[in-house]
Write an enzyme that holds these catalytic residues in place. Structure first.
Site, mmCIF file in Angstrom:
data_model
loop_
_atom_site.group_PDB
_atom_site.id
_atom_site.type_symbol
_atom_site.label_atom_id
_atom_site.label_comp_id
_atom_site.label_asym_id
_atom_site.label_seq_id
_atom_site.Cartn_x
_atom_site.Cartn_y
_atom_site.Cartn_z
ATOM 1 N N ARG A 225 -4.984 -20.545 20.975
ATOM 2 C CA ARG A 225 -6.208 -21.207 20.529
ATOM 3 C C ARG A 225 -6.978 -20.255 19.617
ATOM 4 O O ARG A 225 -6.976 -19.031 19.842
ATOM 5 C CB ARG A 225 -7.105 -21.576 21.725
ATOM 6 C CG ARG A 225 -6.583 -22.736 22.559
ATOM 7 C CD ARG A 225 -6.655 -24.076 21.814
ATOM 8 N NE ARG A 225 -6.209 -25.186 22.645
ATOM 9 C CZ ARG A 225 -4.985 -25.703 22.643
ATOM 10 N NH1 ARG A 225 -4.054 -25.214 21.821
ATOM 11 N NH2 ARG A 225 -4.682 -26.720 23.417
ATOM 12 N N HIS A 273 -1.840 -25.822 12.976
ATOM 13 C CA HIS A 273 -1.686 -26.173 14.398
ATOM 14 C C HIS A 273 -0.424 -27.027 14.619
ATOM 15 O O HIS A 273 -0.473 -28.131 15.164
ATOM 16 C CB HIS A 273 -2.941 -26.908 14.904
ATOM 17 C CG HIS A 273 -3.107 -26.857 16.396
ATOM 18 N ND1 HIS A 273 -4.319 -26.678 17.010
ATOM 19 C CD2 HIS A 273 -2.208 -26.976 17.413
ATOM 20 C CE1 HIS A 273 -4.168 -26.686 18.326
ATOM 21 N NE2 HIS A 273 -2.885 -26.862 18.590
#
Ligand code: NAP
Ligand code: GLV
Length: 310
Positions: A225, A273
């Site tokens: 993250r 991502h």
């Protein structure tokens, strides 16, 4: 059985089709703001918009369409403790993580990043090889995805280190845990790979102090993250040459804003991502199996531990 489905992209159709195949006894209800969805037994979501939370609070279990639980746990207070939150366990993501991390590690080890820059400048200049023994890889997080990545790295002979919360034994890997363990791993890792869940304990872990412990010329790969990384600290350490390169798949703000300084740093490789994408069919099969088990009163894997935050 009625199952509430929320997808931020609104593309619920293919999911509903897959559920019709793998859990035909279920009636799927696509969540829509303002519409009455009626009583539902289970919910499938990722994060959740504020107005959907009161529906999530009423179901028997909430299934996530991903591995990380940080997005839903932001709304923890709205979800009663007796409602289990169940994340995906692999479901086709682990092999993608292995591909992504292996590619980045080999790119740095074989100096392909530097050769790419040379080629852009029309230069022909063989560089000295990196030594394999000096190219230790430190993987933060040795869970479902981290352990698959470690397995993929094993055949290449790099010294391998892993860090987890609990003590572990993994063949061919030096395992560390706790604060002292983190320090030991950081001081060795020429490549640091972050595969941790985002929790209050792990947020900002990759800050100036910790990244500063890496050997000179280290590389960072972050597939976990964005909030694990103190972004200005990373830039400072790259400018000083302490960190030689970074491959980042995740960011504090996604999409990464056009004016973000990471775009201007050629030694940072940015991907949107995508290191491990949710595989719909495998995810639906896994969730369907878990729902059947819950209906029979059996226990299931991958229930998020609310105390630990993952
Ligand atoms: P997991 O199986 O729960 O593994 C988490 C690992 O992190 C475990 O080894 C755990 O230790 C360790 N850990 C947690 N908190 C820690 C702490 N405070 N100190 C040290 N170690 C700690 O999770 P996973 O399925 O591997 O997924 C990991 C993360 O990858 C997800 O949470 C998600 O954020 C990220 N992810 C990203 C993408 C992407 O496309 N970029 C895709 C999927 C997942 P223990 O083993 O002791 O519990
Ligand atoms: C993606 O980031 C996931 O957590 O599955």
């Amino acid at each position: 059985m009625r199952i509430l489905l929320y997808r931020a992209d609104g593309n619920t159709g293919p999911w509903i089709e897959d559920f019709a195949r793998w859990l035909p006894e279920a009636e799927m209800v696509a969540w829509q703001e303002g519409a009455d969805c009626g009583p539902c037994d289970y919910a499938i979501t990722w994060g959740a918009p504020e107005p959907a939370l009161k529906e999530l609070a009423k179901v028997k279990a909430i299934f996530l369409g991903g591995a990380g639980a940080d997005a839903i746990l932001k709304h923890e207070d709205a979800i009663p403790r007796h409602v289990p939150i169940v994340r995906l366990g692999d479901a086709g993501m682990a092999i993608q993580m292995a591909e992504y991390v292996l590619h980045a590690v080999l790119r740095y080890f074989r100096r392909f990043d530097e050769y790419e820059a040379q080629a852009r400048a029309g230069q022909w200049s063989p560089l000295p090889q990196h030594s394999r023994e000096d190219f230790a890889i430190g993987v933060l997080g040795a869970g479902v995805l981290g352990s698959r990545v470690l397995d993929a790295l094993k055949p290449f002979g790099f010294p391998l280190h892993a860090w987890s919360r609990s003590a572990k034994q993994i063949e061919g890997v030096r395992c560390h845990h706790g604060e002292e363990g983190l320090d030991a791993l950081l001081r060795k890792a020429r490549v640091l790979v972050c595969m941790l869940p985002l929790t209050p304990d792990t947020a900002n872990l990759l800050n100036r102090t910790n990244l500063g412990k890496l050997p000179q010329g280290a590389y960072l790969i972050n597939v976990a993250r964005g909030a694990h990384v103190a972004e200005p600290d990373l830039l400072t350490l790259m400018k000083s040459g302490h960190i030689a390169g970074a491959t980042l798949d995740v960011f504090r703000n996604e999409p990464l804003p056009v004016q973000h300084p990471f775009w201007q740093e050629p030694r940072i490789t940015i991907t949107p991502h995508i290191s491990a994408l949710t595989q719909r069919s495998e995810s639906v099969q896994q969730i369907a199996d878990k729902i059947r088990k819950l209906e029979k009163g059996e226990t299931i894997a991958d229930v998020v531990n609310r105390e630990q935050g993952y």
